[in-house]
Design a protein around this motif. Structure first.
Motif, PDB file in Angstrom:
ATOM      1  N   GLU A   6       0.732  24.995  73.958  1.00  0.00           N
ATOM      2  CA  GLU A   6       0.424  25.746  75.172  1.00  0.00           C
ATOM      3  C   GLU A   6       0.800  27.215  75.010  1.00  0.00           C
ATOM      4  O   GLU A   6       0.041  28.111  75.394  1.00  0.00           O
ATOM      5  CB  GLU A   6       1.166  25.137  76.366  1.00  0.00           C
ATOM      6  CG  GLU A   6       0.836  25.799  77.700  1.00  0.00           C
ATOM      7  CD  GLU A   6       1.559  25.144  78.854  1.00  0.00           C
ATOM      8  OE1 GLU A   6       2.721  24.697  78.656  1.00  0.00           O
ATOM      9  OE2 GLU A   6       0.985  25.070  79.944  1.00  0.00           O
ATOM     10  N   GLN A   7       1.971  27.476  74.429  1.00  0.00           N
ATOM     11  CA  GLN A   7       2.392  28.856  74.192  1.00  0.00           C
ATOM     12  C   GLN A   7       1.465  29.546  73.194  1.00  0.00           C
ATOM     13  O   GLN A   7       1.121  30.722  73.351  1.00  0.00           O
ATOM     14  CB  GLN A   7       3.829  28.878  73.670  1.00  0.00           C
ATOM     15  CG  GLN A   7       4.882  28.489  74.694  1.00  0.00           C
ATOM     16  CD  GLN A   7       6.248  28.303  74.052  1.00  0.00           C
ATOM     17  OE1 GLN A   7       6.370  27.864  72.901  1.00  0.00           O
ATOM     18  NE2 GLN A   7       7.292  28.641  74.809  1.00  0.00           N
ATOM     19  N   GLU A  10      -1.779  30.437  74.913  1.00  0.00           N
ATOM     20  CA  GLU A  10      -1.572  31.574  75.818  1.00  0.00           C
ATOM     21  C   GLU A  10      -1.480  32.883  75.044  1.00  0.00           C
ATOM     22  O   GLU A  10      -2.060  33.898  75.434  1.00  0.00           O
ATOM     23  CB  GLU A  10      -0.291  31.338  76.629  1.00  0.00           C
ATOM     24  CG  GLU A  10      -0.042  32.364  77.719  1.00  0.00           C
ATOM     25  CD  GLU A  10       1.186  32.026  78.550  1.00  0.00           C
ATOM     26  OE1 GLU A  10       2.014  32.937  78.746  1.00  0.00           O
ATOM     27  OE2 GLU A  10       1.304  30.870  78.979  1.00  0.00           O
ATOM     28  N   GLN A  13      -5.036  33.813  73.574  1.00  0.00           N
ATOM     29  CA  GLN A  13      -6.000  34.235  74.580  1.00  0.00           C
ATOM     30  C   GLN A  13      -5.618  35.534  75.267  1.00  0.00           C
ATOM     31  O   GLN A  13      -6.462  36.195  75.880  1.00  0.00           O
ATOM     32  CB  GLN A  13      -6.194  33.124  75.608  1.00  0.00           C
ATOM     33  CG  GLN A  13      -6.819  31.876  75.024  1.00  0.00           C
ATOM     34  CD  GLN A  13      -6.807  30.702  75.972  1.00  0.00           C
ATOM     35  OE1 GLN A  13      -6.798  30.876  77.190  1.00  0.00           O
ATOM     36  NE2 GLN A  13      -6.798  29.486  75.428  1.00  0.00           N
ATOM     37  N   ALA A  14      -4.347  35.939  75.139  1.00  0.00           N
ATOM     38  CA  ALA A  14      -3.904  37.191  75.766  1.00  0.00           C
ATOM     39  C   ALA A  14      -4.396  38.410  74.991  1.00  0.00           C
ATOM     40  O   ALA A  14      -4.492  39.509  75.545  1.00  0.00           O
ATOM     41  CB  ALA A  14      -2.388  37.218  75.868  1.00  0.00           C
TER      42      ALA A  14
END
Length: 407
Positions: A6-7, A10, A13-14
């Protein structure tokens, strides 16, 4: 330090997407405002009048190449004007008008973006003062877009009035993105689908000599590429009007000398916790060649192997910093740091830029291209760079030759 899936997603995609294409902009110099803007089907054109021309008089149409998203004609201006040679200024100084053609979506099918070029050709003829013939072509994919557009106009019985068609480092017999890079794009699709989407876009599949749609695939010619080649054949393959001269420029040499990239060498090696165990290598000849080890977050390490591919990363031709583009993006993503000893690879082999051969074997890529072979090519004249250099780079060597060809 560990990182969860998940990290990782994230963090991925940032940041901006990984895009294997020239750019981003490297200067804050703003191009001058165009004299006119044409809204086209699937695209837009910026028009700059030549010196001494109050209206469109001697048009030189320049079609954009491949990337993702809408064309950035400011970037196109930067690459052609603020590089090693001010090509656009020199075109205009010689009394020719520059028409930069961009697309609403650069990764859309070549056939769709050819609609923008066909409309621009018709617009140029309608707006032109006098009867000076057109020059029509493009850089990279733009050379294929314009090749199809002119041939399609001829097939439809429409006069395009182009006395010169040119392609600048365009992959007529196929472009190359290393299988290692394609596999990494698809392997990380769950974390961020954007890189994979670029590799699988219509235009990418039409351009690439070999393509994989998922990391487990074997490299093959995409069905989209086969359909594009059939579409070309249906309109005669090339512009064939008697008055149209065909020329090609290549950002690689004709002497068979490679770019120095060794086969089977480590290009990207993971060192951050999310990619420890990942290793991307340059392409080697032969069967069962290891080109990548992939491990992202908690996924076990997977090996990517190829067979019957040539050592194409080091071939003579226009280069793209594909390994470097990915490495830079990963090094800006927390937990994804990598080493990057090799940044560039061959993107458009010289034999592809002049439509001499398929880039299928070592000999196809590295055997010098002789005059007899060129006489059988579709081009009336070609110009090679003295050595392999950045794909579509507008050097003085190539630019001055191109300017001398203009009608």
């Amino acid at each position: 330090m560990s990182i969860t899936e998940e990290q990782a997603a994230e963090a991925f995609q940032a940041g901006p997407p990984v895009i294997l294409a020239p750019g981003p902009r490297t200067t804050d110099r703003i191009p001058p405002p165009p004299n006119d803007v044409w809204e086209l089907p699937y695209g837009t054109a910026w028009v700059y009048h030549g010196e001494g021309n109050g209206r469109l008089t001697r048009p030189v149409l320049i079609a954009d190449g491949f990337s993702t998203g809408p064309s950035d004609l400011s970037l196109t201006w930067e690459l052609l004007e603020y590089g090693p040679f001010p090509l656009l200024s020199e075109i205009r100084r010689r009394g020719r008008d520059v028409v930069l053609i961009g697309y609403h979506e650069r990764s859309a099918s070549i056939l769709q973006n050819a609609e923008a070029v066909m409309a621009a050709v018709i617009e140029a003829i309608g707006r032109r003062v006098g009867d000076h013939p057109l020059t029509v072509g493009g850089f990279s994919m733009g050379g294929l877009v314009t090749r199809y557009a002119l041939a399609k106009l001829e097939a439809d019985g429409i006069e395009h009035e182009a006395q010169l068609y040119y392609s600048w480092d365009s992959p007529h017999t196929g472009a190359w993105i290393p299988v290692a890079l394609q596999a990494f794009a698809h392997y990380t699709k769950k974390l961020d689908p954007r890189f994979s989407a670029q590799i699988n876009s219509p235009a990418a599949q039409e351009l690439l000599w070999k393509h994989i749609a998922s990391w487990e695939d074997k490299p093959a010619t995409s069905e989209r590429r086969l359909a594009f080649l059939r579409a070309l054949r249906e309109v005669g393959d090339w512009p064939r009007a008697r008055e149209t001269r065909l020329i090609a420029l290549a950002n690689g040499p004709d002497n068979g000398e490679g770019n120095g990239v060794a086969p089977g060498a480590e290009a990207v090696t993971g060192k951050g916790p999310a990619v420890t165990g990942t290793e991307l290598r340059t392409q080697s000849e032969g069967d069962d060649q290891l080109v990548a080890k992939l491990r992202v977050v908690t996924i076990p390490t997977r090996e990517i192997r190829t067979g019957q591919l040539p050592d194409i990363d080091g071939a003579p031709g226009g280069t793209l910093p594909g390994f470097g583009i990915l490495a830079d993006a990963l090094n800006e993503t927390p937990g994804f740091g990598v080493d990057n000893p090799i940044r560039e690879h061959c993107f458009v082999p010289a034999v592809s830029a002049v439509s001499a051969r398929e880039p299928a074997t070592h000999d196809d890529l590295y055997t010098p291209i002789g005059d007899e072979e060129l006489e059988e090519s579709p081009f009336h004249a070609v110009k090679f760079a003295s050595q392999s250099e950045t794909h579509t780079l507008a050097t003085e060597e190539l630019s001055t030759w191109f300017l001398d060809q203009l009608p």
